[in-house]
Design a protein around this motif. Sequence first.
Motif, PDB file in Angstrom:
ATOM      1  N   VAL A 209       0.832  -1.207   0.000  1.00 32.73           N
ATOM      2  CA  VAL A 209       0.000   0.000   0.000  1.00 32.73           C
ATOM      3  C   VAL A 209       0.863   1.252   0.000  1.00 32.73           C
ATOM      4  O   VAL A 209       0.496   2.277  -0.576  1.00 32.73           O
ATOM      5  N   GLY A 210       2.033   1.177   0.606  1.00 31.26           N
ATOM      6  CA  GLY A 210       2.932   2.331   0.590  1.00 31.26           C
ATOM      7  C   GLY A 210       3.305   2.750  -0.816  1.00 31.26           C
ATOM      8  O   GLY A 210       3.430   3.941  -1.123  1.00 31.26           O
ATOM      9  N   ALA A 211       3.473   1.772  -1.691  1.00 36.05           N
ATOM     10  CA  ALA A 211       3.774   2.087  -3.088  1.00 36.05           C
ATOM     11  C   ALA A 211       2.617   2.831  -3.733  1.00 36.05           C
ATOM     12  O   ALA A 211       2.817   3.775  -4.511  1.00 36.05           O
ATOM     13  N   LEU A 212       1.398   2.437  -3.412  1.00 33.00           N
ATOM     14  CA  LEU A 212       0.223   3.142  -3.934  1.00 33.00           C
ATOM     15  C   LEU A 212       0.155   4.566  -3.388  1.00 33.00           C
ATOM     16  O   LEU A 212      -0.215   5.496  -4.110  1.00 33.00           O
ATOM     17  N   VAL A 213       0.519   4.757  -2.129  1.00 34.23           N
ATOM     18  CA  VAL A 213       0.555   6.103  -1.545  1.00 34.23           C
ATOM     19  C   VAL A 213       1.508   6.996  -2.335  1.00 34.23           C
ATOM     20  O   VAL A 213       1.158   8.119  -2.726  1.00 34.23           O
ATOM     21  N   TRP A 214       2.706   6.518  -2.568  1.00 35.91           N
ATOM     22  CA  TRP A 214       3.701   7.305  -3.326  1.00 35.91           C
ATOM     23  C   TRP A 214       3.173   7.624  -4.713  1.00 35.91           C
ATOM     24  O   TRP A 214       3.253   8.756  -5.182  1.00 35.91           O
ATOM     25  N   PHE A 215       2.617   6.625  -5.368  1.00 36.97           N
ATOM     26  CA  PHE A 215       2.079   6.763  -6.720  1.00 36.97           C
ATOM     27  C   PHE A 215       0.981   7.827  -6.759  1.00 36.97           C
ATOM     28  O   PHE A 215       0.977   8.711  -7.637  1.00 36.97           O
ATOM     29  N   ALA A 216       0.046   7.764  -5.817  1.00 33.81           N
ATOM     30  CA  ALA A 216      -1.067   8.716  -5.803  1.00 33.81           C
ATOM     31  C   ALA A 216      -0.588  10.140  -5.547  1.00 33.81           C
ATOM     32  O   ALA A 216      -1.128  11.098  -6.111  1.00 33.81           O
ATOM     33  N   ARG A 217       0.435  10.292  -4.745  1.00 38.00           N
ATOM     34  CA  ARG A 217       0.925  11.639  -4.422  1.00 38.00           C
ATOM     35  C   ARG A 217       1.652  12.293  -5.590  1.00 38.00           C
ATOM     36  O   ARG A 217       1.656  13.513  -5.713  1.00 38.00           O
ATOM     37  N   VAL A 218       2.296  11.492  -6.445  1.00 40.61           N
ATOM     38  CA  VAL A 218       3.005  12.101  -7.582  1.00 40.61           C
ATOM     39  C   VAL A 218       2.098  12.282  -8.794  1.00 40.61           C
ATOM     40  O   VAL A 218       2.526  12.841  -9.806  1.00 40.61           O
TER      41      VAL A 218
END
Length: 254
Positions: free
Chosen positions: A200-209
């Motif tokens: 899920v952390g990868a999705l967080v980074w993805f959504a923020r950029v």
Amino acid sequence: MNRTELYRQWLQEEYAAQMNGWDFSHLRGRYEEEQDLPWDYEAIVRAFLKPDSELLDMETGGGEFLLSLGHPWQKTSATEGWPPNVELCRQRLSPLGIRFQQAEGKGTLPFADSSFDLILNRHGNYDPAEICRLLRPGGVFLTEQVGARNDRELVELLLGELPLPFPEQTLTYAVEAAQKVGLRILRGEEAFRPIRFWDVGALVWFARVLPWEFPGFSVNTCRKQLSLAQSILEQNGVLEGTIHRYLLVTEKPA
């Protein structure tokens, strides 16, 4: 790892979500997309790119793909409009002799009429009339675009139903716009393929950029939705959505 520890990890990913150029190496091994598109963008580019071609790469990001082509620098031009990438391009491209210009894709580009044999645009804005102006007779415009329905399941998971940010981003619309200014269609394809995240952390980074796709997303405001995403991940072993891409190749009649 309990939810409190995961929450701290997600906040760290949110803080780390910054981009230089168009570089997703932070997520290497943690997500995948564009693994099975029905076309090979680079192979198509190389099929049209000749040693003496005057080449323009619009919205080049940090020039990563452009540099990988190894085209003669003196026959290469590039544009980019996003300020952090502009500075990166000035440092990376200009010293090589590549003609770099700061310019927005939708605007008028600072080049003379009939300047280019091949114009590339991958995931950037463009104006079909401006493309037609810049191409030499017989010149080719090649673009791969992110479609209107890109990542919608993931957006809805985190933010609920939202209007499409760019509803006109479809192959049908792009073909009609190109034909309207006199460009001839050589090839057009559209594809929907999986995008997968393994944490899920990868999705967080993805959504923020990608704030244009995930407007207003933050870990704090979406904590419940992230917890739901974690539950889905634990049950299925993966978080999966769908990417939307289309390819368009056009030619200016001789």
